[in-house]
Design an enzyme around this catalytic site. Sequence first.
Site, mmCIF file in Angstrom:
data_model
loop_
_atom_site.group_PDB
_atom_site.id
_atom_site.type_symbol
_atom_site.label_atom_id
_atom_site.label_comp_id
_atom_site.label_asym_id
_atom_site.label_seq_id
_atom_site.Cartn_x
_atom_site.Cartn_y
_atom_site.Cartn_z
ATOM 1 N N HIS A 66 -8.367 63.657 62.245
ATOM 2 C CA HIS A 66 -7.274 63.517 61.286
ATOM 3 C C HIS A 66 -7.198 62.053 60.857
ATOM 4 C CE1 HIS A 66 -3.526 63.527 59.288
ATOM 5 N NE2 HIS A 66 -2.825 62.994 60.267
ATOM 6 N N CYS A 82 0.203 67.884 60.313
ATOM 7 C CA CYS A 82 -1.168 67.380 60.185
ATOM 8 C C CYS A 82 -2.186 68.214 60.968
ATOM 9 C CB CYS A 82 -1.226 65.926 60.632
ATOM 10 S SG CYS A 82 -0.038 64.870 59.775
ATOM 11 N N ASN A 93 -3.108 59.147 54.681
ATOM 12 C CA ASN A 93 -2.841 60.324 55.504
ATOM 13 C C ASN A 93 -2.440 61.480 54.586
ATOM 14 O OD1 ASN A 93 -1.777 62.282 57.195
ATOM 15 N ND2 ASN A 93 -0.651 60.860 58.472
#
Length: 334
Positions: free
Chosen positions: A256, A116, A286
Site C-alpha cells: 500500500h 486502504c 495515498n
Amino acid sequence: MKELRPVGILATGSYTPERVLTNFDLEKMVETSDEWIVTRTGIRERRISAPDQASSDLAYEAAKKALAKAKISPEELDMIIVATVTPDMMFPSTACILQEKLGASRAAALDVSAACTGFLYGIATGSQFIANGMYRYVLVVGVETLSKITNYKDRNTCVLFGDGAGAALLGPVGEGFGFQAFELGADGSGGPLLCQPAGGSRIPASSESVEKNLHYISMTGSEVFKFAVRVMNSATEAVLEKSGTSKEAIDLLVPHQANKRIIDAAIQRFGLSEDKVAINLDRYGNMSSASIPVALDEAVEEGRLKEGDNVVLVGFGGGLTWGAALLKWSTTPA
C-alpha cells in the site's frame, strides 16, 4: 470434500484523473513545503478527480482496460466487487452503478469497505466464489476519490491523499499458480484513529456537522504510522509462512502506497532491493483502496512480472484493518 480451483489475476487495469496537484501547489494552499512533504512521506504529486467525476467513473475506466486485456466481455462477468470508502452515494452500491455502466447484466454486485485494505479484502472475497466453482470471472476494483473528503486547510492530511482506480479480473488458473495464501485482520478499537466522523447514522449530515468539518478525513498520524509499520511486516510474514515461501523467494512486493518510510521499513525487514518493490506514491500519493491495484497494473505494464513469479500484495488502513496476499503469477486461464 470438493477440491478448490486455483484462482489468479488474469488481467489488470488502472486509471488516474488528469489533474495533477503538486507539492508546490499545496505550498500556496497551506503552511507546508515540498521539502517537508517529500522528506516525511516521499510524495511529490497526486491526481485529483474533476468536479463531475465520481468513483464509479474512475472505476469504469480501470475496469474497461482489465476486461480488454483479458478479452472478456462484461456479459461474461459473474460478480463485481468494488472496494471504496468514497462511494458515489450511500446506496445503491458503487458496484451496482459500475455494473450498469459496463453492461454486465449477469453480474452480482457489492461494495467492500475496508479503507486502504479494501482491495485485499475484495480479492480474498472474490477468489472464494471462483475457487468453490460457483463463479468463473469476478472483477475487483479498488477506487477512491479522496479529494472529495479531504480538508485542504488541514496540512496534516491534505498532503497525503489522491484519487485513482485499479482493477483486477480474477479467474481460474493452472494448478500450482494463483493465490497461495491470504492474511486478513482488523482491530476495531483503533477505528477513531483514521475515520470520516460524519455522514453515517452516528452523525447524520447537518449544518453543524458541516461547520465542524466532520465530513472530512480525520487521522491521528503518529499512531497510524506505528500501526502500519508493525502490520505491514506481520501480515507479509504470515502469508509467507502460510504458503511455505521464504522471503528470499519474493519476486515483487506491492505494498500500500501510504508513506515511503513505511515501505522502506518493509524493504529493510525482508532484505529486498528496490527493484523488487512496486513504488509509485511519489506520483499518486495515498489512493487508499486503489493504491495496490494501480501499482500492480503499472508493474505489469512495465514488464516486471513473468509467469511463476512470487508476488506479495500487502496493505493496512482505517478500521483498523490489514491484509496480505501471496500469489504465484499467471495470467493464463485454466
